[in-house]
Design an enzyme around this catalytic site. Sequence first.
Site, PDB file in Angstrom:
ATOM      1  N   GLY A  44      96.148  19.412  57.725  1.00 54.35           N
ATOM      2  CA  GLY A  44      95.990  18.662  58.460  1.00 54.35           C
ATOM      3  C   GLY A  44      95.385  17.667  59.264  1.00 54.35           C
ATOM      4  N   GLU A  99      88.973  19.094  62.789  1.00 57.56           N
ATOM      5  CA  GLU A  99      90.153  19.845  62.679  1.00 57.56           C
ATOM      6  C   GLU A  99      91.335  18.509  63.607  1.00 57.56           C
ATOM      7  OE1 GLU A  99      92.707  21.710  62.988  1.00 57.56           O
ATOM      8  OE2 GLU A  99      91.980  23.689  63.186  1.00 57.56           O
ATOM      9  N   ASP A 100      92.707  18.632  62.497  1.00 60.62           N
ATOM     10  CA  ASP A 100      93.668  17.648  63.538  1.00 60.62           C
ATOM     11  C   ASP A 100      93.977  18.167  64.866  1.00 60.62           C
ATOM     12  OD1 ASP A 100      94.736  20.052  62.710  1.00 60.62           O
ATOM     13  OD2 ASP A 100      96.617  19.647  62.074  1.00 60.62           O
ATOM     14  N   ASP A 103      95.176  24.262  69.513  1.00 59.72           N
ATOM     15  CA  ASP A 103      96.881  25.199  70.351  1.00 59.72           C
ATOM     16  C   ASP A 103      96.046  26.428  70.620  1.00 59.72           C
ATOM     17  OD1 ASP A 103      99.324  24.578  70.645  1.00 59.72           O
ATOM     18  OD2 ASP A 103      99.462  26.539  69.508  1.00 59.72           O
ATOM     19  N   LYS A 131      95.318  20.998  72.717  1.00 62.79           N
ATOM     20  CA  LYS A 131      96.796  20.681  73.335  1.00 62.79           C
ATOM     21  C   LYS A 131      95.810  22.214  74.911  1.00 62.79           C
ATOM     22  CE  LYS A 131     100.684  21.044  70.622  1.00 62.79           C
ATOM     23  NZ  LYS A 131     101.275  22.135  69.993  1.00 62.79           N
ATOM     24  N   PHE A 154     105.604  20.153  70.396  1.00 65.74           N
ATOM     25  CA  PHE A 154     105.337  19.717  68.979  1.00 65.74           C
ATOM     26  C   PHE A 154     105.015  18.806  68.333  1.00 65.74           C
ATOM     27  CE2 PHE A 154     105.126  20.676  64.531  1.00 65.74           C
ATOM     28  CZ  PHE A 154     104.728  21.909  64.395  1.00 65.74           C
ATOM     29  N   VAL A 155     103.824  18.136  68.077  1.00 64.15           N
ATOM     30  CA  VAL A 155     103.943  16.894  67.743  1.00 64.15           C
ATOM     31  C   VAL A 155     103.728  16.455  66.029  1.00 64.15           C
ATOM     32  CG1 VAL A 155     103.036  16.016  69.975  1.00 64.15           C
ATOM     33  CG2 VAL A 155     101.183  16.725  67.814  1.00 64.15           C
ATOM     34  N   ASP A 161     102.187  18.337  60.034  1.00 61.75           N
ATOM     35  CA  ASP A 161     103.191  18.687  60.077  1.00 61.75           C
ATOM     36  C   ASP A 161     104.408  19.383  60.160  1.00 61.75           C
ATOM     37  OD1 ASP A 161     101.361  20.721  59.046  1.00 61.75           O
ATOM     38  OD2 ASP A 161     102.711  21.340  57.491  1.00 61.75           O
ATOM     39  N   ARG A 167     103.646  14.371  57.403  1.00 65.64           N
ATOM     40  CA  ARG A 167     102.149  14.225  57.536  1.00 65.64           C
ATOM     41  C   ARG A 167     101.707  12.737  56.733  1.00 65.64           C
ATOM     42  NH1 ARG A 167      99.890  18.856  56.860  1.00 65.64           N
ATOM     43  NH2 ARG A 167     100.222  20.620  56.022  1.00 65.64           N
TER      44      ARG A 167
END
Length: 182
Positions: A44, A99-100, A103, A131, A154-155, A161, A167
Amino acid sequence: MHQDIHHVLLTAEQIDARVKALGQIIARDYRDVGDLVLIGVLKGCTVFMVDLARAIDIPLSIDFIATSSYGSGTHSSGVVRLLKDLDMDIAGRHVLIVEDIIDSGLTLSYLHAQFLKREPASMRICTLLNKPSRRDPTVTLTVDYLGFDIPNEFVVGYGLDYAEHYRNLPYIGVLKPEIYTH
Ligand code: IMP
Ligand code: MG
């Protein structure tokens, strides 16, 4: 816009401006410290990593780690598995984990604890998305560099992805719920 996207949360222009700003802040913070290593969490992080690295105008190294992911679901199992370790020795070096999205925070908590054992000179966390409402109560991580706080949706896109798709979208969008509920 892609047909599976319900709406765009962050445009390519918004992301670009924020990534450049983050790069400048990170360069300022590490300019006199030296020996910076960016550690990306695959896959990610990839799009964010290459843009961020180019926005940091001081010498740095790049390495990657891979952990088990969500598979094709949208919720973390809480079980983290290391699929690919670092190539580099991080002892005595200044580590910035890239990090992307954070969560539950369980993935980063695990990595943070593993890397601490290797005695880096310092370790900080940079995430494009966060988040906050989803954080697991056992997680006590501090995010040092943050792109955007986002709601509990959820993105996908810009590296993120769903079941390995989306992606390559240049923006971050909220996936239509029917895509992952059917
Ligand atoms: P955590 O361990 O629950 O913090 O999960 C972090 C990882 O889950 C991220 O690095 C992503 O790969 C994935 N993830 C969490 N939320 C999303 C999302 O909204 N879209 C895509 N991937 C996500
Ligand atoms: Mg990830």
